[in-house]
Design a protein around this motif. Structure first.
Motif, mmCIF file in Angstrom:
data_model
loop_
_atom_site.group_PDB
_atom_site.id
_atom_site.type_symbol
_atom_site.label_atom_id
_atom_site.label_comp_id
_atom_site.label_asym_id
_atom_site.label_seq_id
_atom_site.Cartn_x
_atom_site.Cartn_y
_atom_site.Cartn_z
ATOM 1 N N MET B 1 0.838 -1.224 0.094
ATOM 2 C CA MET B 1 0.027 0.015 0.054
ATOM 3 C C MET B 1 0.942 1.311 0.086
ATOM 4 O O MET B 1 1.428 1.621 0.851
ATOM 5 C CB MET B 1 -0.885 0.036 1.388
ATOM 6 C CG MET B 1 -2.268 0.764 1.008
ATOM 7 S SD MET B 1 -3.531 -0.551 1.287
ATOM 8 C CE MET B 1 -2.873 -2.278 1.212
ATOM 9 N N SER B 2 1.194 1.730 -1.129
ATOM 10 C CA SER B 2 2.185 3.023 -1.193
ATOM 11 C C SER B 2 1.404 4.061 -0.829
ATOM 12 O O SER B 2 -0.027 4.244 -1.288
ATOM 13 C CB SER B 2 2.737 3.062 -2.596
ATOM 14 O OG SER B 2 1.707 3.090 -3.649
ATOM 15 N N ASP B 3 1.881 5.289 -0.178
ATOM 16 C CA ASP B 3 1.330 6.512 0.092
ATOM 17 C C ASP B 3 1.388 7.291 -1.339
ATOM 18 O O ASP B 3 2.462 8.207 -1.244
ATOM 19 C CB ASP B 3 1.968 7.135 1.166
ATOM 20 C CG ASP B 3 1.154 6.684 2.426
ATOM 21 O OD1 ASP B 3 0.469 5.836 2.300
ATOM 22 O OD2 ASP B 3 1.457 7.610 3.573
ATOM 23 N N ARG B 4 0.897 7.026 -2.362
ATOM 24 C CA ARG B 4 1.212 7.872 -3.556
ATOM 25 C C ARG B 4 0.155 8.985 -3.642
ATOM 26 O O ARG B 4 -1.376 8.816 -3.224
ATOM 27 C CB ARG B 4 1.415 7.306 -4.845
ATOM 28 C CG ARG B 4 0.313 6.534 -5.659
ATOM 29 C CD ARG B 4 0.791 6.050 -6.715
ATOM 30 N NE ARG B 4 0.116 6.636 -7.880
ATOM 31 C CZ ARG B 4 0.581 7.531 -8.661
ATOM 32 N NH1 ARG B 4 1.889 7.540 -8.565
ATOM 33 N NH2 ARG B 4 0.077 8.245 -9.699
ATOM 34 N N LEU B 5 0.221 10.188 -4.245
ATOM 35 C CA LEU B 5 -0.744 11.092 -4.332
ATOM 36 C C LEU B 5 -1.332 11.029 -5.773
ATOM 37 O O LEU B 5 -0.595 11.544 -6.858
ATOM 38 C CB LEU B 5 -0.008 12.478 -3.921
ATOM 39 C CG LEU B 5 -0.845 13.945 -4.048
ATOM 40 C CD1 LEU B 5 -1.804 13.744 -2.735
ATOM 41 C CD2 LEU B 5 0.072 15.058 -4.020
ATOM 42 N N PRO B 6 -2.828 10.668 -5.978
ATOM 43 C CA PRO B 6 -3.406 10.441 -6.992
ATOM 44 C C PRO B 6 -3.517 11.860 -7.630
ATOM 45 O O PRO B 6 -3.587 12.738 -6.868
ATOM 46 C CB PRO B 6 -4.617 9.949 -6.719
ATOM 47 C CG PRO B 6 -4.609 9.361 -5.292
ATOM 48 C CD PRO B 6 -3.415 10.153 -4.690
ATOM 49 N N LEU B 11 -9.043 12.040 -8.513
ATOM 50 C CA LEU B 11 -9.817 12.403 -7.275
ATOM 51 C C LEU B 11 -11.250 12.748 -7.648
ATOM 52 O O LEU B 11 -12.168 12.516 -7.038
ATOM 53 C CB LEU B 11 -9.197 13.571 -6.540
ATOM 54 C CG LEU B 11 -7.706 13.048 -5.842
ATOM 55 C CD1 LEU B 11 -7.034 14.078 -5.127
ATOM 56 C CD2 LEU B 11 -7.901 12.073 -4.655
ATOM 57 N N HIS B 14 -12.880 9.428 -8.178
ATOM 58 C CA HIS B 14 -12.947 8.459 -7.069
ATOM 59 C C HIS B 14 -13.147 9.046 -5.672
ATOM 60 O O HIS B 14 -13.751 8.185 -4.893
ATOM 61 C CB HIS B 14 -11.797 7.462 -7.417
ATOM 62 C CG HIS B 14 -11.770 6.538 -8.230
ATOM 63 N ND1 HIS B 14 -12.435 5.468 -8.059
ATOM 64 C CD2 HIS B 14 -11.154 6.720 -9.350
ATOM 65 C CE1 HIS B 14 -11.984 4.673 -9.226
ATOM 66 N NE2 HIS B 14 -11.317 5.667 -10.187
ATOM 67 N N ALA B 15 -12.660 10.019 -5.345
ATOM 68 C CA ALA B 15 -12.611 10.558 -4.093
ATOM 69 C C ALA B 15 -13.928 10.398 -3.153
ATOM 70 O O ALA B 15 -14.946 10.934 -3.759
ATOM 71 C CB ALA B 15 -11.903 11.909 -3.903
ATOM 72 N N GLY B 16 -14.021 9.977 -2.062
ATOM 73 C CA GLY B 16 -15.244 9.790 -1.199
ATOM 74 C C GLY B 16 -16.291 8.662 -1.776
ATOM 75 O O GLY B 16 -17.102 8.414 -0.917
ATOM 76 N N ALA B 73 -13.922 18.125 -0.688
ATOM 77 C CA ALA B 73 -12.547 18.418 0.344
ATOM 78 C C ALA B 73 -11.474 17.813 -0.248
ATOM 79 O O ALA B 73 -10.305 18.405 -0.294
ATOM 80 C CB ALA B 73 -12.713 17.660 1.649
ATOM 81 N N ALA B 74 -11.438 16.594 -1.035
ATOM 82 C CA ALA B 74 -9.963 16.224 -1.675
ATOM 83 C C ALA B 74 -9.731 16.961 -2.772
ATOM 84 O O ALA B 74 -8.623 17.261 -2.842
ATOM 85 C CB ALA B 74 -10.244 14.680 -2.146
ATOM 86 N N LEU B 75 -10.639 17.417 -3.540
ATOM 87 C CA LEU B 75 -10.089 18.246 -4.830
ATOM 88 C C LEU B 75 -9.414 19.906 -4.278
ATOM 89 O O LEU B 75 -8.649 20.140 -4.966
ATOM 90 C CB LEU B 75 -11.142 18.448 -5.695
ATOM 91 C CG LEU B 75 -11.739 17.232 -6.410
ATOM 92 C CD1 LEU B 75 -12.991 17.615 -7.062
ATOM 93 C CD2 LEU B 75 -10.793 16.616 -7.203
ATOM 94 N N GLY B 77 -8.040 20.252 -1.409
ATOM 95 C CA GLY B 77 -6.860 19.929 -0.390
ATOM 96 C C GLY B 77 -7.469 20.317 1.103
ATOM 97 O O GLY B 77 -6.385 20.685 1.809
ATOM 98 N N GLY B 78 -8.675 19.995 1.376
ATOM 99 C CA GLY B 78 -9.052 20.445 2.780
ATOM 100 C C GLY B 78 -9.257 19.103 3.593
ATOM 101 O O GLY B 78 -9.032 18.242 3.117
#
Ligand SMILES: Cc1ncc(COP(=O)(O)O)c(C=O)c1O
Lengths: 194, 426
Positions: B1-6, B11, B14-16, B73-75, B77-78
């Motif tokens: 599970m890498s911590d990459r920034l999509p 986002l 997919h986000a949420g 929020a993801a888009l 950066g909150g």
């Protein structure tokens, strides 16, 4: 460890591996954050031990209070400290006298003591500061998304329908700490000023 | 599970959202229900006491709306967001958390006309006093700060003229004054500008515009950057003091860097009531999936249309920050390098009458009071959105009598230019 921004894998590793958690400063008052963090973590299957000398003889959700870490009388994986930053050091010093040592020392949201963290890390203990384990568990499982919180994770998998008391998977794809970098930066600036 | 920034487009899709646990539905279901069954009395009490994560009643939260909240929020950066019924509802809910009667907030003079009205009249009746400042003169914000100032409010790209605000410079003023900077990012959308990256503490949107993008649903959202410390000086008691509504909980202490979004939900939305319909949330979420594609096309079309107008003999001037000659081009290059948005104004040599004639002759552009639709839109602000302002205030907010506003859609640009050409020819 950089204590301004933790990689998700660090937090995930801790929450996936610890089984028992002693909560120092656990409160029986049901509007205190320590009470609901205790209750949530117990519901998610952690073996919770409330530590608070003011409440010995009573219990918290069926678990008897103990006065100090030494009184627990069995090994614990993690110590979650619900005290102000100025009361952290003595708790860490007491933790360092335990045998075996705990694997993790976690300081609550708002609490940070870098000197105490350094001592614990020198003894091989993982440290988390200024975070809430309930929030982090809710975030990595995405359960916290019900409240509109940015979990900073993504998943295309169909999760099981949640039932009461179920352990949730924390193994979602992380978006990294970068997405709320502004908040992390603000916390760092604040801790540098104080 | 890498911590990459999509990336942003990932986002946006997919986000949420994840497959529905019960049915496996891949699109986000519309949870068109007012209320949610509790497991037992203890579960109900935990939810009402803000102690557990979950759903109670759609005025407080809804699973469809929650996907929209996490997505935006993801888009942006909150740390968290709260969706509400409209952009105006977002503004009321935000300021209700920050101001007590008798307090002040500073607002940029160049704003959507409806916001100018809301601040001047409705908020005045709540005892929230707006103090205007000029976004082209940063010192005017500094001069407006008093001990009663509780917030600063600006638009990233300002309606109607599409001018670009120097967010970083104003965020420095806000930080010095110890108050949060609120940025209305409606006209930019996070695809063009992410105000949090430039020092905003709170971002608001009218989702009605580019985020929803199809002109079919009203909505608003509040994004918490998680950057502001609400505990200092007792200035923000909604966040720092024990709340009697919730048995003495202190929101900042309990919720940390997303306490503001929670305050908006449990003290604002719950009590004021402007809840977003889950159906609208679904429509807006569907729109957001194509935001990056649409927004780029909006900007590319707007630039082509602005260039055409700038060369037309009937046009006196074009105010589009994407043109190299524009007053705001420097700021546009800094804050919105992908494009300067798709809402701008131009003025006609023939004045008010020429404006009215143009609007009546256009065949593709729709004459209506909205922006950020797939369709191209046109309006004469002086007689509509900004009609309640006096002439001086109209000119100050970029809506003089000779001014026409366009919101350029995602049609073929050749067709839009041809439509303007025939309408101007008259
Ligand atoms: C920049 C801006 N902010 C806020 C609003 C208000 O949004 P709503 O109409 O969704 O209440 C608008 C609407 O035109 C707008 O253009």
């Amino acid at each position: 460890m950089n204590h301004d921004a933790y990689p998700d894998n660090y937090i995930r590793g801790i929450l996936n591996s610890v089984k028992s958690i002693a909560m120092v400063g656990a409160s029986p008052v049901n509007v205190r954050p320590s009470y609901f963090a205790f209750k949530y973590l117990a519901q998610r299957g952690y073996d919770m031990i409330p530590v608070n000398p003011g409440h010995v003889g009573k219990d918290l959700l069926g678990k008897p209070f103990v006065a100090s870490l030494r009184d627990i009388g069995r090994p614990v994986d993690m110590i979650d400290i619900f005290r102000n930053s100025s009361h952290i050091m003595p708790v860490v010093e007491e933790a360092l006298t335990l045998d075996p040592l705990p694997k993790v020392i976690w300081m609550q949201l708002g609490a940070r003591d870098d000197a105490a963290a350094e001592k614990a890390e020198a003894a091989g203990i993982k440290v988390v500061m200024n975070r809430c384990p309930k929030i982090e568990y809710g975030r990595l499982s995405s359960e916290i998304s019900w409240m509109g919180v940015n979990s900073r994770t993504l998943s295309s998998k169909r999760p099981p329908a949640p039932t009461q008391g179920m352990r949730l998977s924390l193994n979602r794809m992380s978006v990294g700490g970068g997405d709320t970098a502004a908040s992390d930066r603000a916390a760092k600036n604040k801790s540098e000023q104080s | 599970m890498s911590d990459r920034l999509p990336g942003f487009s990932t986002l946006a899709v997919h986000a949420g959202a994840q497959p529905d646990p019960t049915t496996g539905a891949r699109a986000t279901p519309i949870y068109q229900t007012t209320s949610f069954v509790f497991n037992d009395a203890d579960h109900a009490a935990s939810l009402f006491g803000l102690q557990a994560f979950g759903n109670i009643y759609t005025r407080i939260g809804n699973p469809t709306n929650a996907v929209l909240e996490e997505r935006v929020a993801a888009l942006e950066g909150g740390t968290a967001a709260l969706a509400v019924a409209s952009g105006h509802a977002a503004q009321v809910v935000v300021l209700q958390q920050l101001l007590q009667p008798g307090d002040e907030f500073i607002a940029a003079r160049k704003l959507y006309g409806g916001s100018i009205n809301q601040f001047t009249h409705a908020f005045k009746s709540f005892g929230w006093n707006v103090v205007w400042a000029d976004p082209d003169d940063i010192a005017s914000f500094e001069r407006a700060v008093t001990p009663r100032t509780k917030a600063i409010f600006i638009e990233s790209i300002a309606n109607p003229a599409g001018s670009i605000t120097d967010i970083e410079a104003i965020s420095t003023v806000a930080r010095k004054a110890g108050v949060p900077l609120i940025v209305d990012n409606t006209l930019a959308s996070p695809y063009l500008i992410r105000p949090i990256d430039h020092g905003a503490d709170i971002v608001v949107h009218s989702l009605t515009k580019f985020l929803g993008g199809h002109g079919n649903s009203l909505g608003g959202i509040i994004v918490d950057a998680g950057t502001f410390d609400w505990s200092t000086g007792g200035k923000y008691p909604m966040l720092s003091e024990p709340r009697p509504e919730y048995h003495g909980i202190r929101l900042q202490e309990t919720f940390g860097n997303f306490a503001f979004a929670i305050a908006c939900r449990v003290l604002g939305l719950r009590d004021l009531g402007p809840a977003l319909s889950p159906f609208n949330a679904f429509m807006i979420l569907t729109g957001i999936e194509t935001l990056p594609l649409r927004m780029q096309k909006h900007c590319d079309n707007a630039k082509a249309v602005a260039e055409f107008l700038a060369g037309h003999p009937a046009v006196a001037s074009v105010s589009y920050a994407g043109l190299p000659s524009d007053k705001y081009n420097q700021l546009a290059r800094k804050y919105a390098p992908k494009g300067a948005g798709a809402v701008f104004t131009f003025s006609l040599k023939g004045g008010y009458d020429a404006g009215v004639s143009l609007v009546s002759k256009l065949q593709l552009f729709s004459h209506l009071a909205n922006v950020g639709d797939t369709r191209s839109l046109v309006i004469h602000p002086a007689s509509t959105t900004h009609s309640q302002l006096d002439d001086a205030a109209k000119i100050k907010s970029g809506a003089g009598p000779d001014v026409v506003r366009l919101s350029v859609g995602i049609e073929d640009k050749e067709d839009l230019i041809a439509d303007l050409e025939q309408a101007l020819a008259g």
